[in-house]
Each structure stands twice: as C-alpha cells, then as structure tokens.
Design a protein around this motif. Sequence first.
Motif, PDB file in Angstrom:
ATOM      1  N   VAL A  73      26.404  37.359  83.903  1.00  0.00           N
ATOM      2  CA  VAL A  73      25.368  38.129  84.595  1.00  0.00           C
ATOM      3  C   VAL A  73      24.413  37.185  85.330  1.00  0.00           C
ATOM      4  CG1 VAL A  73      23.416  39.696  84.292  1.00  0.00           C
ATOM      5  CG2 VAL A  73      25.515  40.062  82.985  1.00  0.00           C
ATOM      6  N   LEU A  74      23.974  36.118  84.654  1.00  0.00           N
ATOM      7  CA  LEU A  74      23.043  35.162  85.254  1.00  0.00           C
ATOM      8  C   LEU A  74      23.694  34.418  86.420  1.00  0.00           C
ATOM      9  CD1 LEU A  74      21.441  33.806  81.960  1.00  0.00           C
ATOM     10  CD2 LEU A  74      20.428  35.420  83.590  1.00  0.00           C
ATOM     11  N   LEU A  75      25.007  34.219  86.332  1.00  0.00           N
ATOM     12  CA  LEU A  75      25.742  33.623  87.446  1.00  0.00           C
ATOM     13  C   LEU A  75      25.664  34.539  88.666  1.00  0.00           C
ATOM     14  CD1 LEU A  75      27.716  31.250  88.209  1.00  0.00           C
ATOM     15  CD2 LEU A  75      29.571  32.766  87.527  1.00  0.00           C
ATOM     16  N   GLY A  76      25.833  35.839  88.428  1.00  0.00           N
ATOM     17  CA  GLY A  76      25.736  36.806  89.514  1.00  0.00           C
ATOM     18  C   GLY A  76      24.342  36.887  90.110  1.00  0.00           C
ATOM     19  N   GLU A  77      23.322  36.570  89.311  1.00  0.00           N
ATOM     20  CA  GLU A  77      21.941  36.595  89.798  1.00  0.00           C
ATOM     21  C   GLU A  77      21.561  35.307  90.513  1.00  0.00           C
ATOM     22  OE1 GLU A  77      19.428  37.469  86.468  1.00  0.00           O
ATOM     23  OE2 GLU A  77      20.295  39.463  86.161  1.00  0.00           O
ATOM     24  N   GLY A  78      22.461  34.322  90.494  1.00  0.00           N
ATOM     25  CA  GLY A  78      22.174  33.053  91.152  1.00  0.00           C
ATOM     26  C   GLY A  78      21.342  32.096  90.319  1.00  0.00           C
ATOM     27  N   LEU A  79      21.149  32.400  89.033  1.00  0.00           N
ATOM     28  CA  LEU A  79      20.298  31.556  88.195  1.00  0.00           C
ATOM     29  C   LEU A  79      21.075  30.444  87.498  1.00  0.00           C
ATOM     30  CD1 LEU A  79      17.970  34.235  86.555  1.00  0.00           C
ATOM     31  CD2 LEU A  79      17.513  32.767  88.523  1.00  0.00           C
ATOM     32  N   VAL A  80      22.370  30.629  87.327  1.00  0.00           N
ATOM     33  CA  VAL A  80      23.191  29.579  86.735  1.00  0.00           C
ATOM     34  C   VAL A  80      24.401  29.334  87.631  1.00  0.00           C
ATOM     35  CG1 VAL A  80      22.468  30.207  84.395  1.00  0.00           C
ATOM     36  CG2 VAL A  80      24.634  31.084  85.303  1.00  0.00           C
ATOM     37  N   GLU A  81      25.053  28.216  87.396  1.00  0.00           N
ATOM     38  CA  GLU A  81      26.274  27.883  88.127  1.00  0.00           C
ATOM     39  C   GLU A  81      27.317  27.410  87.133  1.00  0.00           C
ATOM     40  OE1 GLU A  81      24.735  24.998  90.801  1.00  0.00           O
ATOM     41  OE2 GLU A  81      24.499  23.445  89.270  1.00  0.00           O
ATOM     42  N   HIS A  82      28.564  27.488  87.507  1.00  0.00           N
ATOM     43  CA  HIS A  82      29.649  27.067  86.625  1.00  0.00           C
ATOM     44  C   HIS A  82      30.516  26.046  87.344  1.00  0.00           C
ATOM     45  CE1 HIS A  82      33.666  27.342  84.667  1.00  0.00           C
ATOM     46  NE2 HIS A  82      32.902  27.294  83.601  1.00  0.00           N
ATOM     47  N   THR A  83      30.778  24.945  86.657  1.00  0.00           N
ATOM     48  CA  THR A  83      31.654  23.901  87.177  1.00  0.00           C
ATOM     49  C   THR A  83      32.839  23.753  86.236  1.00  0.00           C
ATOM     50  OG1 THR A  83      29.737  22.720  88.084  1.00  0.00           O
ATOM     51  CG2 THR A  83      31.795  21.483  87.884  1.00  0.00           C
ATOM     52  N   PRO A  84      34.065  23.884  86.740  1.00  0.00           N
ATOM     53  CA  PRO A  84      35.234  23.728  85.872  1.00  0.00           C
ATOM     54  C   PRO A  84      35.207  22.397  85.126  1.00  0.00           C
ATOM     55  CG  PRO A  84      35.890  24.600  87.997  1.00  0.00           C
ATOM     56  CD  PRO A  84      34.434  24.218  88.122  1.00  0.00           C
ATOM     57  N   ARG A  85      35.573  22.445  83.850  1.00  0.00           N
ATOM     58  CA  ARG A  85      35.650  21.281  82.943  1.00  0.00           C
ATOM     59  C   ARG A  85      34.283  20.675  82.631  1.00  0.00           C
ATOM     60  NH1 ARG A  85      39.799  20.789  86.419  1.00  0.00           N
ATOM     61  NH2 ARG A  85      38.732  19.218  87.665  1.00  0.00           N
ATOM     62  N   VAL A  86      33.233  21.254  83.168  1.00  0.00           N
ATOM     63  CA  VAL A  86      31.872  20.810  82.841  1.00  0.00           C
ATOM     64  C   VAL A  86      31.135  21.917  82.102  1.00  0.00           C
ATOM     65  CG1 VAL A  86      29.637  20.058  83.749  1.00  0.00           C
ATOM     66  CG2 VAL A  86      31.762  19.220  84.782  1.00  0.00           C
ATOM     67  N   GLY A  87      31.154  23.117  82.656  1.00  0.00           N
ATOM     68  CA  GLY A  87      30.505  24.246  82.004  1.00  0.00           C
ATOM     69  C   GLY A  87      29.408  24.842  82.856  1.00  0.00           C
ATOM     70  N   TYR A  88      28.498  25.542  82.182  1.00  0.00           N
ATOM     71  CA  TYR A  88      27.404  26.237  82.851  1.00  0.00           C
ATOM     72  C   TYR A  88      26.147  25.368  82.884  1.00  0.00           C
ATOM     73  CZ  TYR A  88      30.137  30.540  82.550  1.00  0.00           C
ATOM     74  OH  TYR A  88      31.123  31.501  82.683  1.00  0.00           O
ATOM     75  N   ALA A  89      25.366  25.561  83.925  1.00  0.00           N
ATOM     76  CA  ALA A  89      24.097  24.844  84.053  1.00  0.00           C
ATOM     77  C   ALA A  89      23.122  25.693  84.850  1.00  0.00           C
ATOM     78  CB  ALA A  89      24.304  23.501  84.750  1.00  0.00           C
ATOM     79  N   VAL A  90      21.827  25.382  84.710  1.00  0.00           N
ATOM     80  CA  VAL A  90      20.822  26.024  85.557  1.00  0.00           C
ATOM     81  C   VAL A  90      21.139  25.671  87.004  1.00  0.00           C
ATOM     82  CG1 VAL A  90      18.363  26.158  86.105  1.00  0.00           C
ATOM     83  CG2 VAL A  90      19.093  25.876  83.724  1.00  0.00           C
ATOM     84  N   ALA A  91      21.159  26.676  87.871  1.00  0.00           N
ATOM     85  CA  ALA A  91      21.597  26.467  89.250  1.00  0.00           C
ATOM     86  C   ALA A  91      20.741  25.426  89.962  1.00  0.00           C
ATOM     87  CB  ALA A  91      21.568  27.782  90.022  1.00  0.00           C
ATOM     88  N   LYS A  92      21.415  24.571  90.707  1.00  0.00           N
ATOM     89  CA  LYS A  92      20.740  23.541  91.504  1.00  0.00           C
ATOM     90  C   LYS A  92      21.125  23.750  92.956  1.00  0.00           C
ATOM     91  CE  LYS A  92      19.693  18.599  91.203  1.00  0.00           C
ATOM     92  NZ  LYS A  92      19.993  17.338  90.466  1.00  0.00           N
ATOM     93  N   LEU A  93      20.136  23.908  93.808  1.00  0.00           N
ATOM     94  CA  LEU A  93      20.348  24.220  95.218  1.00  0.00           C
ATOM     95  C   LEU A  93      20.193  22.976  96.078  1.00  0.00           C
ATOM     96  CD1 LEU A  93      17.966  27.311  95.376  1.00  0.00           C
ATOM     97  CD2 LEU A  93      20.424  27.361  94.900  1.00  0.00           C
ATOM     98  N   THR A  94      20.692  23.051  97.301  1.00  0.00           N
ATOM     99  CA  THR A  94      20.259  22.088  98.309  1.00  0.00           C
ATOM    100  C   THR A  94      18.869  22.538  98.779  1.00  0.00           C
ATOM    101  OG1 THR A  94      21.151  23.328 100.186  1.00  0.00           O
ATOM    102  CG2 THR A  94      22.640  21.768  99.085  1.00  0.00           C
ATOM    103  N   PHE A  95      18.132  21.637  99.405  1.00  0.00           N
ATOM    104  CA  PHE A  95      16.822  22.043  99.897  1.00  0.00           C
ATOM    105  C   PHE A  95      16.962  23.098 100.987  1.00  0.00           C
ATOM    106  CE2 PHE A  95      13.111  21.777 102.674  1.00  0.00           C
ATOM    107  CZ  PHE A  95      12.119  22.036 101.746  1.00  0.00           C
ATOM    108  N   ALA A  96      18.026  23.008 101.788  1.00  0.00           N
ATOM    109  CA  ALA A  96      18.230  24.006 102.845  1.00  0.00           C
ATOM    110  C   ALA A  96      18.406  25.396 102.233  1.00  0.00           C
ATOM    111  CB  ALA A  96      19.446  23.635 103.687  1.00  0.00           C
ATOM    112  N   GLU A  97      19.134  25.484 101.126  1.00  0.00           N
ATOM    113  CA  GLU A  97      19.314  26.772 100.454  1.00  0.00           C
ATOM    114  C   GLU A  97      17.992  27.271  99.883  1.00  0.00           C
ATOM    115  OE1 GLU A  97      23.909  26.394  98.843  1.00  0.00           O
ATOM    116  OE2 GLU A  97      22.297  25.382  97.745  1.00  0.00           O
TER     117      GLU A  97
END
Length: 242
Positions: A73-97
């Motif tokens: 759910v949090l992934l869908g809200e843009g608050l977390v991100e998922h990286t294969p073989r690493v796992g979930y983390a608090v989403a990190k944006l580029t400054f442009a985003e």
Amino acid sequence: MPVGAPSPAPRRRSVFASRLVSTHAEGTPPRVIDDMRRAILSGEEPPGTLIPIDEVARFFGVSPIPVREALKVLLGEGLVEHTPRVGYAVAKLTFAEFRELYDVRAALESAALRAAVGNAGPADDERVLTAHEGLARALAAGDERAYHEQSRLFHDALIAPAGMRRLVHMYRSAWNITEPARPMARVEHDGRHAFYDDHDRMLAAFVARDADTLVAESQAHYRHLTDALEGFADDLDVFLPG
C-alpha cells in the motif's frame, strides 16, 4: 557454544524499527500500516532508510504477511520503494521529482482555493486563523517541526471549504511524498519567517474572499518555497543523483 568462543554480537535493531511507535489500543489489532505511514511522514526516517520486514513484524507482534501488505500500500502511495535483492526502503527522489511535487501541489492548491473562497464561512476563517497563530508560536520558538506541522494545517484549512474530495486527496498525497526530506528543517529561520509573511497575506485574502489575490499569493508562496529548496538540491543524503 564451545568454551572460550567469542559471544555473538548482540543483534542491532534497525533504524526504522527502533523509531516505530505503536498506537493501537489495548485489546485491538496492531495498526501496522497507519503506524508505518506515521513513522515515514514524521521525517524521522530519512529517504533511503531500509525497512526490514522481519524486524517490523516483531515490533508489532505479527507475522511478516501484514507488514508486506502494508508495504504494498505504501509503495502505491509513493512513500516506499522496492529494489530487487535489496528490499523495501523509504522512497528517495531526485531533486527534479521533489520539485515537481511542489509544482503539483501549487496547481492543485490554486484550483481548490477559488472554490474554497466561494464556500467559506466564519468557522473556516477561525480554522485558518488558528493554524496561522500556531505558525507564529512555532516561529517564535524556533521549532521547525512545529512550524512544518502548523504550515500543513494552514494550507489544509485554506482548501478544506472547497469540498473537492478527490483533489484534496491528490494534494495531500503529493505533500506526503516530500515529507521524509524534512524540507523545513533545511530552511533557515529567516526563510521560514518569509514563508510566514506569505501566509499572513494569504490569510488576509482568504478572509476578504478575494480569490484572485489569494491565488496570486499562493503562487508567489510556492515560488519562494522552491527557490529556498534549491539550496539543498545537491544533498545526496536526501536526493538521488540526476
């Protein structure tokens, strides 16, 4: 363990798990998704902070399944991100985003303000004034966290009378995604004072039911915000390169 063998190092709790707070009442199920979202929105979990599923599950006293469901759910809200073989983390944006989300907020706020002015009454004026007074107290105390909270209450109070439920949901979602970067913590006191002056003019236009001036002041406020945020655009602890 063999005699003389070194004791295993104590398992360290993750940063994310160590800062979680459970808000469920005794005798009720853990509020896994609500409390995880609250931890992220607090800004205490910087962008890129790993979210270990097993440790979070142990904290809440649940199996990993509801934690995984919450993360989806949090992934869908843009608050977390998922990286294969690493796992979930608090989403990190580029400054442009990050900057783009401020542009989204500015556009949505302008649309909502025109409708809000037409619908607002004395109770709405009181709500906006109360938030503005909270801003003044936070500014005087030098409390950037309280200032940020009151600023959000102020903007919410301005657009609430619009009655545009879906627009307000999109507006709040865009605001949420920028929260982990803690932007107000990175702005100097003088900058926050200038934002307060912007809010003061917005309050006057709202109470006067002057939609054109209110929208113009809102747009000026977002220009001031984005100009200030440029000062930490290159901070790789907060933003992805690019």
